[in-house]
Design a protein around this motif. Structure first.
Motif, PDB file in Angstrom:
ATOM      1  N   LEU A  65       0.789  -1.233   0.000  1.00  0.00           N
ATOM      2  CA  LEU A  65       0.000   0.000   0.000  1.00  0.00           C
ATOM      3  C   LEU A  65       0.823   1.285   0.000  1.00  0.00           C
ATOM      4  O   LEU A  65       0.289   2.353  -0.285  1.00  0.00           O
ATOM      5  N   LEU A  66       2.106   1.226   0.302  1.00  0.00           N
ATOM      6  CA  LEU A  66       2.909   2.453   0.402  1.00  0.00           C
ATOM      7  C   LEU A  66       3.485   2.924  -0.928  1.00  0.00           C
ATOM      8  O   LEU A  66       3.847   4.081  -1.064  1.00  0.00           O
ATOM      9  N   ASN A  67       3.588   2.020  -1.896  1.00  0.00           N
ATOM     10  CA  ASN A  67       4.131   2.379  -3.212  1.00  0.00           C
ATOM     11  C   ASN A  67       3.191   1.858  -4.292  1.00  0.00           C
ATOM     12  O   ASN A  67       2.594   0.803  -4.140  1.00  0.00           O
ATOM     13  N   ASN A  68       3.102   2.607  -5.386  1.00  0.00           N
ATOM     14  CA  ASN A  68       2.265   2.169  -6.495  1.00  0.00           C
ATOM     15  C   ASN A  68       2.805   0.867  -7.084  1.00  0.00           C
ATOM     16  O   ASN A  68       2.058  -0.016  -7.451  1.00  0.00           O
ATOM     17  N   ARG A  69       4.135   0.752  -7.190  1.00  0.00           N
ATOM     18  CA  ARG A  69       4.800  -0.447  -7.679  1.00  0.00           C
ATOM     19  C   ARG A  69       6.260  -0.393  -7.288  1.00  0.00           C
ATOM     20  O   ARG A  69       6.817   0.696  -7.121  1.00  0.00           O
ATOM     21  N   GLN A  70       6.880  -1.563  -7.109  1.00  0.00           N
ATOM     22  CA  GLN A  70       8.301  -1.592  -6.806  1.00  0.00           C
ATOM     23  C   GLN A  70       8.865  -2.957  -7.176  1.00  0.00           C
ATOM     24  O   GLN A  70       8.184  -3.967  -7.042  1.00  0.00           O
ATOM     25  N   PRO A  71      10.125  -2.982  -7.644  1.00  0.00           N
ATOM     26  CA  PRO A  71      10.783  -4.263  -7.891  1.00  0.00           C
ATOM     27  C   PRO A  71      11.267  -4.856  -6.567  1.00  0.00           C
ATOM     28  O   PRO A  71      11.583  -4.127  -5.639  1.00  0.00           O
ATOM     29  N   GLU A  72      11.320  -6.174  -6.494  1.00  0.00           N
ATOM     30  CA  GLU A  72      11.849  -6.832  -5.300  1.00  0.00           C
ATOM     31  C   GLU A  72      13.045  -7.714  -5.628  1.00  0.00           C
ATOM     32  O   GLU A  72      13.766  -8.125  -4.734  1.00  0.00           O
ATOM     33  N   PHE A  73      13.265  -8.004  -6.910  1.00  0.00           N
ATOM     34  CA  PHE A  73      14.423  -8.791  -7.326  1.00  0.00           C
ATOM     35  C   PHE A  73      14.559  -8.692  -8.842  1.00  0.00           C
ATOM     36  O   PHE A  73      13.660  -8.197  -9.517  1.00  0.00           O
ATOM     37  N   GLY A  74      15.678  -9.156  -9.366  1.00  0.00           N
ATOM     38  CA  GLY A  74      15.897  -9.245 -10.804  1.00  0.00           C
ATOM     39  C   GLY A  74      16.591  -8.034 -11.393  1.00  0.00           C
ATOM     40  O   GLY A  74      16.610  -6.955 -10.802  1.00  0.00           O
ATOM     41  N   PRO A  75      17.194  -8.217 -12.581  1.00  0.00           N
ATOM     42  CA  PRO A  75      17.902  -7.123 -13.246  1.00  0.00           C
ATOM     43  C   PRO A  75      16.940  -6.054 -13.759  1.00  0.00           C
ATOM     44  O   PRO A  75      15.779  -6.326 -14.022  1.00  0.00           O
ATOM     45  N   ALA A  76      17.473  -4.842 -13.898  1.00  0.00           N
ATOM     46  CA  ALA A  76      16.661  -3.690 -14.323  1.00  0.00           C
ATOM     47  C   ALA A  76      16.442  -3.727 -15.833  1.00  0.00           C
ATOM     48  O   ALA A  76      16.934  -2.899 -16.574  1.00  0.00           O
ATOM     49  N   LEU A  77      15.709  -4.697 -16.298  1.00  0.00           N
ATOM     50  CA  LEU A  77      15.361  -4.828 -17.708  1.00  0.00           C
ATOM     51  C   LEU A  77      13.930  -4.373 -17.904  1.00  0.00           C
ATOM     52  O   LEU A  77      13.150  -4.345 -16.950  1.00  0.00           O
TER      53      LEU A  77
END
Length: 96
Positions: A65-77
């Motif tokens: 609920l605090l962020n609209n979206r976020q990565p948690e793992f994996g390369p920035a592709l």
């Protein structure tokens, strides 16, 4: 392997309130990952339920609920999966 965050913090709370209401919360914070680079994040999950009858619960839940979206793992592709905010409402009926 060896791509662990420096810290992971979690705080969970569950409360049973009058009128058959339940509240659950989970706050978690995870430090950045070094390789591949994933930024640190803090997230909140909430759930509220009301037992309308001894066998029927109406509930509401929200995740991330605090962020609209976020990565948690994996390369920035461009194909990296990011977890998005979600909200759900449901009814649970338990049979005898």
């Amino acid at each position: 392997e060896a791509n662990d965050p420096d810290h992971v913090f979690g705080l969970r709370s569950s409360v049973d309130l009058p009128y058959r209401i339940e509240l659950d919360a989970l706050l978690r914070s995870v430090a950045a990952l070094p390789n591949p680079v994933v930024p640190s994040y803090t997230e909140l999950n909430l759930r509220a339920g009301w037992w309308a009858t001894p066998r029927t619960e109406i509930w509401f839940a929200g995740q991330d609920l605090l962020n609209n979206r976020q990565p948690e793992f994996g390369p920035a592709l461009p194909t990296r999966v990011e977890f998005e905010r979600s909200v759900r409402v449901g009814v649970t009926v338990r049979t005898p």
